[in-house]
Motif scaffolding. Structure first.
Motif, PDB file in Angstrom:
ATOM      1  N   HIS B  31      -7.862  36.304  13.333  1.00  0.00           N
ATOM      2  CA  HIS B  31      -8.069  36.211  14.752  1.00  0.00           C
ATOM      3  C   HIS B  31      -9.705  35.948  14.961  1.00  0.00           C
ATOM      4  N   ILE B  32     -10.461  36.775  13.900  1.00  0.00           N
ATOM      5  CA  ILE B  32     -11.882  36.552  14.154  1.00  0.00           C
ATOM      6  C   ILE B  32     -12.395  35.103  13.788  1.00  0.00           C
ATOM      7  N   SER B  33     -11.956  34.633  12.736  1.00  0.00           N
ATOM      8  CA  SER B  33     -12.069  33.616  12.197  1.00  0.00           C
ATOM      9  C   SER B  33     -11.771  32.350  13.089  1.00  0.00           C
ATOM     10  N   VAL B  34     -10.859  32.359  13.798  1.00  0.00           N
ATOM     11  CA  VAL B  34     -10.487  30.984  14.488  1.00  0.00           C
ATOM     12  C   VAL B  34     -11.237  31.118  15.874  1.00  0.00           C
ATOM     13  N   GLY B  35     -11.457  30.115  16.318  1.00  0.00           N
ATOM     14  CA  GLY B  35     -12.189  29.850  17.505  1.00  0.00           C
ATOM     15  C   GLY B  35     -12.741  28.462  17.638  1.00  0.00           C
ATOM     16  N   ALA B  36     -13.802  28.307  18.764  1.00  0.00           N
ATOM     17  CA  ALA B  36     -14.342  27.072  19.111  1.00  0.00           C
ATOM     18  C   ALA B  36     -14.985  26.510  17.714  1.00  0.00           C
ATOM     19  N   LYS B  37     -15.584  27.421  16.919  1.00  0.00           N
ATOM     20  CA  LYS B  37     -16.224  27.173  15.760  1.00  0.00           C
ATOM     21  C   LYS B  37     -15.339  27.780  14.749  1.00  0.00           C
ATOM     22  N   THR B  38     -14.545  27.490  13.659  1.00  0.00           N
ATOM     23  CA  THR B  38     -13.777  28.104  12.682  1.00  0.00           C
ATOM     24  C   THR B  38     -14.893  28.866  11.648  1.00  0.00           C
ATOM     25  N   ILE B  39     -14.799  30.214  11.559  1.00  0.00           N
ATOM     26  CA  ILE B  39     -15.596  30.812  10.791  1.00  0.00           C
ATOM     27  C   ILE B  39     -14.815  31.065   9.426  1.00  0.00           C
ATOM     28  N   PRO B  40     -15.176  30.941   8.235  1.00  0.00           N
ATOM     29  CA  PRO B  40     -14.378  31.161   6.894  1.00  0.00           C
ATOM     30  C   PRO B  40     -14.228  32.516   6.769  1.00  0.00           C
ATOM     31  N   ASP B 302      -2.797  35.904  20.666  1.00  0.00           N
ATOM     32  CA  ASP B 302      -4.049  35.882  21.251  1.00  0.00           C
ATOM     33  C   ASP B 302      -4.511  34.469  20.443  1.00  0.00           C
ATOM     34  N   VAL B 303      -4.563  34.519  19.213  1.00  0.00           N
ATOM     35  CA  VAL B 303      -4.832  33.394  18.444  1.00  0.00           C
ATOM     36  C   VAL B 303      -3.903  31.872  19.019  1.00  0.00           C
ATOM     37  N   ALA B 304      -2.614  32.260  18.868  1.00  0.00           N
ATOM     38  CA  ALA B 304      -2.079  31.065  19.787  1.00  0.00           C
ATOM     39  C   ALA B 304      -2.405  30.769  20.824  1.00  0.00           C
ATOM     40  N   ALA B 305      -3.112  31.663  21.956  1.00  0.00           N
ATOM     41  CA  ALA B 305      -3.351  31.458  23.312  1.00  0.00           C
ATOM     42  C   ALA B 305      -4.549  30.527  23.022  1.00  0.00           C
ATOM     43  N   ARG B 306      -5.433  30.620  22.323  1.00  0.00           N
ATOM     44  CA  ARG B 306      -6.726  29.866  22.071  1.00  0.00           C
ATOM     45  C   ARG B 306      -6.355  28.712  21.211  1.00  0.00           C
ATOM     46  N   LEU B 307      -5.405  28.571  20.418  1.00  0.00           N
ATOM     47  CA  LEU B 307      -5.295  27.279  19.579  1.00  0.00           C
ATOM     48  C   LEU B 307      -4.304  26.211  20.309  1.00  0.00           C
ATOM     49  N   PRO B 311      -9.013  22.242  23.221  1.00  0.00           N
ATOM     50  CA  PRO B 311      -9.976  23.240  23.636  1.00  0.00           C
ATOM     51  C   PRO B 311      -9.759  24.205  24.803  1.00  0.00           C
ATOM     52  N   VAL B 312      -8.688  23.887  25.601  1.00  0.00           N
ATOM     53  CA  VAL B 312      -8.398  24.698  26.942  1.00  0.00           C
ATOM     54  C   VAL B 312      -7.861  25.806  26.116  1.00  0.00           C
ATOM     55  N   GLU B 313      -8.121  27.041  26.807  1.00  0.00           N
ATOM     56  CA  GLU B 313      -7.705  28.328  26.456  1.00  0.00           C
ATOM     57  C   GLU B 313      -6.599  28.879  27.718  1.00  0.00           C
ATOM     58  N   ILE B 314      -5.503  29.046  27.211  1.00  0.00           N
ATOM     59  CA  ILE B 314      -4.640  29.723  27.990  1.00  0.00           C
ATOM     60  C   ILE B 314      -4.576  31.054  28.124  1.00  0.00           C
ATOM     61  N   SER B 315      -4.040  31.751  29.321  1.00  0.00           N
ATOM     62  CA  SER B 315      -4.200  33.318  29.342  1.00  0.00           C
ATOM     63  C   SER B 315      -3.248  33.747  28.487  1.00  0.00           C
ATOM     64  N   THR B 316      -3.607  34.986  27.694  1.00  0.00           N
ATOM     65  CA  THR B 316      -2.877  35.576  26.611  1.00  0.00           C
ATOM     66  C   THR B 316      -1.471  36.058  27.304  1.00  0.00           C
TER      67      THR B 316
END
Lengths: 350, 336
Positions: B31-40, B302-307, B311-316
């Motif tokens: 969950h933390i690694s996924v986002g606008a910028k993927t952090i390994p 929540d990961v799915a809601a962001r992915l 780049p649009v994020e839908i509500s969890t």
């Protein structure tokens, strides 16, 4: 039961004119007339009854008055009447066919299905002509109705409550899908769709009135033809079969008709909740009548309800306009609760 | 029945919690690694274990992503445990904070106090949410109780739907009357973990932890209660007190999760039913597992809601409804 009501008090069976029902119908029509005049008068540019009458007859006292009445208030009032009538007859047909007093096009997801189809069109293809909306709404609503029927009807008969619960679940799913679509869409298209979704007649023009009127004209003969199988189905599937009605095909045809009625209204004014639920019950309270007359009474009640809801919604919190759909929801839900509270045999009988 | 089942669960219970917790940690890190910028993942782990404010990715992880992941864990656990408790107390497979109107009751109260009365003290919000949830529960239960046939699953869900629709319409009307204030609340009203307010989260935390502790403490008695009031009374339990405690826990858990994330529907339905598939009917297993599985479930949702529409994020809350509604329909078909 043919054309009249069987009088039960004096021995021989006689047919009497449904005087009470006809009187109620006349009263409802008078009420609708009053509501229309009132909604033509009220607004940020108030008019007197005399000015309204003169304007409608083509002798407008002022240009401003003419514009206000002909461009804004009259189409709006007419759309409210047509939509109310469509929702109410849809609900009445659904309640008889499913033998479920709680059936309502918006409660069982049919309105939401139409809504999803139209919102998809608004967001994905905003240039699509307005006239195609009812067709899209019909397709969406029919798909959802079919889905609910197959999901709910697998088990034994008498699954009326499961029908409603399945509808609630499907409605929740579609509502979430619609919201997700709105997040995805462009902001201006999303705003247009959002206003429409609240169920409002505030933005209608003459094209919309023409579409609604056309739908009414198309569906009225179908409704008239539906009176006979409905009359039989009202007595229960076994008796209906005994009366020579092919129950299965008749149910499918009648539900399709109910879906078409609701879809036509949803396409123009959005999912106006609970009108299809309250209007038939209210009509029945006012006068018990044969199916044909019950449908007419329901239509008149629904038209009056939506006209009143729209009038209240735009005058109570002036200058803010509360969509008619929210007013009908706030009024309709307590009625829904009362219906849940009724003793069980009543709840499924109509 | 339980005698035969316990040894099997006993063996499973020794390995499974470790595996479950490992999966939860994995979901947390993902969950933390996924986002606008993927952090390994290694960077995420290093940011948490050896935080270095000089590194930009570490800042993103600690300041932005960890708070959201923590909210997902807490809210997911709270709603799932609340759902499991409600299903046990009402002996209704469809009971859930969302379907029985508690979520919308809490949200409505918060909207009323924040939006209309203009009181936004963070300490007040969980309290107001709890009052709203309790009032909605009372109304829904009252309607179902007065209905012919008593509070059967059908009438409970119907009255929950009616109360939810009514309060929903009122919230929409209120938001039309005062658009500026409600613009801020609109995202929250659809159920969102985006940008949890630190102060509100801190104030909600005692409610949430208190609710969890009470719920887990009740686990033994809940198993008896789920078999029926008579059975529970016959086993020497004070049924009235037990139900009151369970209700208090449900209200506290619902209030805390609404304060943190708004109304997230169907979580309390999906997770406990999923858990029962492998943990059986014993609430000593169902409740802790619901907490773990609920936390993991909401992280993944929540990961799915962001992915999904990036780049649009839908509500969890929309994703939980999209996943939960079909399961609700399936339960209606199978269990009623």
């Amino acid at each position: 039961m043919a054309d009249g009501m069987i009088s039960r008090l004096d021995g021989p069976v006689t047919f009497v004119l449904p005087v009470r029902a006809l009187a109620v119908l006349a009263l409802l029509c008078a009420g609708i007339g009053t509501l229309v005049v009132a909604s033509l008068m009220a607004g940020s540019y108030p008019l007197t009854a005399g000015e309204v009458a003169a304007t409608v007859l083509g002798r407008a006292p002022s240009d401003m008055g003419e514009t206000v009445v002909w461009q804004f208030r009259l189409p709006r009032a007419l759309a409210a009447l047509f939509a109310g009538g469509l929702f109410a007859t849809s609900g009445a047909v659904l309640q008889i066919v499913t033998r479920n007093a709680l059936a309502d096009p918006s409660l069982i997801g049919v309105s939401q299905g139409a809504g999803l189809a139209v919102v998809t069109a608004i967001v994905v293809a905003p240039d699509l002509p307005h006239v195609l909306r009812p067709a899209l709404a019909f397709a969406g609503a029919l798909a959802v109705a079919a889905l609910i029927q197959t999901l709910a009807m697998r088990r034994a008969e008498g699954a009326t409550m499961r029908f409603i619960l399945t509808g609630i679940g499907v409605a929740a799913f579609i509502a979430a899908a619609t919201s997700a679509l709105l997040t995805y869409g462009q902001i201006d298209q999303a705003m247009a769709a959002l206003g429409w979704l609240a169920g409002s007649v505030h933005a209608v023009g003459w094209t919309d009135v023409a579409i609604l009127g056309g739908a009414c004209a198309l569906l009225a003969p179908a409704l008239a033809a539906a009176a006979r199988p409905l009359r039989a189905l009202r007595l229960g599937p076994e008796l209906a079969a005994g009366l020579g009605v092919r129950v299965g095909p008749a149910r499918i045809a009648l539900i399709t008709l109910a879906v078409a009625l609701a879809a036509a209204a949803v396409a123009i004014v959005g999912p106006l909740g609970f009108v299809g639920l309250i209007a038939p019950h209210l009509a029945q309270r006012l006068a018990r009548a044969d199916v044909g007359l019950h449908l007419s009474l329901s239509a008149a009640t629904g038209a009056a309800l939506v006209a009143a809801a729209d009038l209240a919604g735009r005058t109570v919190a002036d200058p803010v306009q509360i969509p008619a759909g929210l007013v009908t929801a706030v009024v309709g839900i307590p009625v829904f609760v009362l219906l849940i509270l009724r003793p069980t045999p009543e709840a499924t009988r109509l | 029945m339980t005698g035969a089942a316990l040894p099997r669960h006993g063996r499973a219970a020794s390995v499974a919690p470790a595996a479950g917790l490992a999966l939860l940690v994995l979901a947390f890190l993902w969950h933390i690694s996924v986002g606008a910028k993927t952090i390994p993942l290694p960077v995420v782990a290093r940011a948490i274990l050896a935080y270095d404010p000089e590194i930009f990715d570490h800042l993103v992880v600690i300041d932005l992503r960890v708070p959201r992941a923590v909210s997902a864990v807490l809210v997911g656990a709270a709603l799932s445990v609340a759902g499991a408790l409600m299903q046990g107390v009402t002996r209704n497979p469809l009971a859930e904070p969302g379907l029985l109107g508690l979520l919308i009751g809490a949200s409505f109260a918060v909207v009323l106090v924040v939006g209309v009365l203009d009181l936004a003290a963070p300490g007040l919000i969980p309290l107001v949410a709890a009052a709203g949830a309790l009032a909605a529960a009372a109304v829904v239960w009252g309607i179902a109780l007065a209905a012919p046939g008593g509070p059967a699953p059908l009438t409970l869900v119907l009255s929950g739907a009616a109360v939810s629709a009514f309060l929903g319409a009122l919230v929409t009307i209120a938001s039309l009357l005062d658009e500026e204030t409600f613009d801020q609340l609109r995202v929250w009203m659809t159920g969102s973990l985006a940008g949890p307010d630190r102060a509100v989260t801190l104030w909600a935390l005692p409610w949430l932890l208190g609710g969890l502790v009470v719920a887990l403490g009740l686990a033994r008695q809940m198993t008896a209660l789920a078999m029926g009031d008579e059975v529970a009374a016959g086993l020497g339990l004070n049924v009235g007190r037990l139900k009151a405690l369970a209700l208090a826990a449900v209200v506290a858990l619902t209030a805390a999760s609404v304060a943190m994330a708004g109304p997230l529907g169907f979580v309390g339905l999906v997770v406990p039913h999923g858990v029962r598939l492998f943990a059986g009917q014993d609430y000593r297993l169902v409740l802790p597992w619901s907490a773990i599985a609920g936390a993991a479930y909401l992280l993944v949702v929540d990961v799915a809601a962001r992915l999904v529409l990036a780049p649009v994020e839908i509500s969890t809350g929309l994703v939980t409804a999209l996943l939960g509604a079909p399961i609700f329909v399936w339960l209606v078909k199978r269990r009623l």
